[in-house]
Design a protein around this motif. Structure first.
Motif, mmCIF file in Angstrom:
data_model
loop_
_atom_site.group_PDB
_atom_site.id
_atom_site.type_symbol
_atom_site.label_atom_id
_atom_site.label_comp_id
_atom_site.label_asym_id
_atom_site.label_seq_id
_atom_site.Cartn_x
_atom_site.Cartn_y
_atom_site.Cartn_z
ATOM 1 N N UNK A 117 0.827 -1.199 0.000
ATOM 2 C CA UNK A 117 0.000 0.000 0.000
ATOM 3 C C UNK A 117 0.867 1.257 0.000
ATOM 4 N N UNK A 118 1.962 1.240 0.769
ATOM 5 C CA UNK A 118 2.885 2.380 0.796
ATOM 6 C C UNK A 118 3.466 2.636 -0.589
ATOM 7 N N UNK A 119 3.783 1.563 -1.302
ATOM 8 C CA UNK A 119 4.322 1.693 -2.649
ATOM 9 C C UNK A 119 3.281 2.325 -3.573
ATOM 10 N N UNK A 120 2.051 1.902 -3.418
ATOM 11 C CA UNK A 120 0.958 2.445 -4.220
ATOM 12 C C UNK A 120 0.796 3.946 -3.963
ATOM 13 N N UNK A 121 0.845 4.351 -2.698
ATOM 14 C CA UNK A 121 0.734 5.766 -2.349
ATOM 15 C C UNK A 121 1.895 6.548 -2.949
ATOM 16 N N UNK A 122 3.089 5.993 -2.880
ATOM 17 C CA UNK A 122 4.259 6.644 -3.463
ATOM 18 C C UNK A 122 4.073 6.859 -4.964
ATOM 19 N N UNK A 123 3.534 5.863 -5.623
ATOM 20 C CA UNK A 123 3.297 5.956 -7.066
ATOM 21 C C UNK A 123 2.365 7.125 -7.375
ATOM 22 N N UNK A 124 1.254 7.206 -6.649
ATOM 23 C CA UNK A 124 0.292 8.281 -6.893
ATOM 24 C C UNK A 124 0.877 9.645 -6.508
ATOM 25 N N UNK A 125 1.677 9.678 -5.461
ATOM 26 C CA UNK A 125 2.316 10.920 -5.028
ATOM 27 C C UNK A 125 3.210 11.463 -6.133
#
Length: 199
Positions: free
Chosen positions: A151-159
């Motif tokens: 999930x953290x990776x996903x947030x980083x991607x969107x960021x």
């Protein structure tokens, strides 16, 4: 920013070199061989010197360990490599010199930016990000990660996507909309570009 060991010579040699360089501000992190810095501090007040007053070229001697914010990314700068640093578990980067490419490469977000590691060219922020992206990707390929890490990776991607597109809406609104779309269509997972996994 220069992370130390600028020259083994005296202050006069340092000034001679920087007069030939193209910059507006040069921030020096003291290295183990920068003996000229003592003379610099004795001669110039507040550790600042204007090389060219017309063009306002500024040389500033920094503390041995500093934190800078570049494009909303916190980066810890020091001449020496550290195993852990301020907010390292939150994704801050650590850049260092001193090692001349001889320090063992690690999966953490640290990088030797000495010129002898990079074909004797300076390293840009964009290049640093590319190095860190590759480190993250290799780390993910070599280990299984939890749902929280995914999930953290996903947030980083969107960021990253948000700031690249310079959108007017707040990141919170953008993230909410993206997560609704993403979670409603699992096929989106296959379309993620792993090269953009960076905060």
């Amino acid at each position: 920013y220069h992370l130390g060991d600028f020259t083994l010579d005296r202050l006069s040699k340092f000034i001679e070199i920087v007069e030939q360089l193209n910059f507006k501000e040069l921030h020096i992190i003291p290295g183990s061989h920068d003996k000229w810095i003592k003379e610099f501090k004795q001669r110039y007040s507040n550790n600042i010197h204007f090389i060219d007053k017309e063009y306002k070229k500024i040389v500033r001697i920094e503390d041995p360990l500093i934190t800078v914010n570049i494009h909303k990314k916190l980066i810890i700068l020091c001449h020496y490599r550290m195993d852990t640093w301020d907010r390292s578990h939150y994704g801050t980067y650590h850049l260092f010199g001193h090692s001349h490419g001889k320090s063992s490469d690690r999966d953490n977000l640290s990088l030797d930016i000495g010129v002898d590691c990079h074909n004797f060219y300076p390293v840009s922020f964009e290049q640093v990000e590319e190095f860190m992206i590759n480190k993250k990707r290799k780390s993910m390929e070599n280990s299984k990660f939890s749902h929280k890490e995914a999930f953290d990776i996903l947030i980083e991607y969107f960021y990253r996507e948000y700031y690249q597109n310079e959108l007017e809406e707040s990141f919170e609104v953008y993230l909410s909309n993206k997560l609704v779309i993403f979670l409603s269509d699992a096929k989106e997972i296959a379309n993620l570009d792993s090269n953009k996994f960076v905060r």
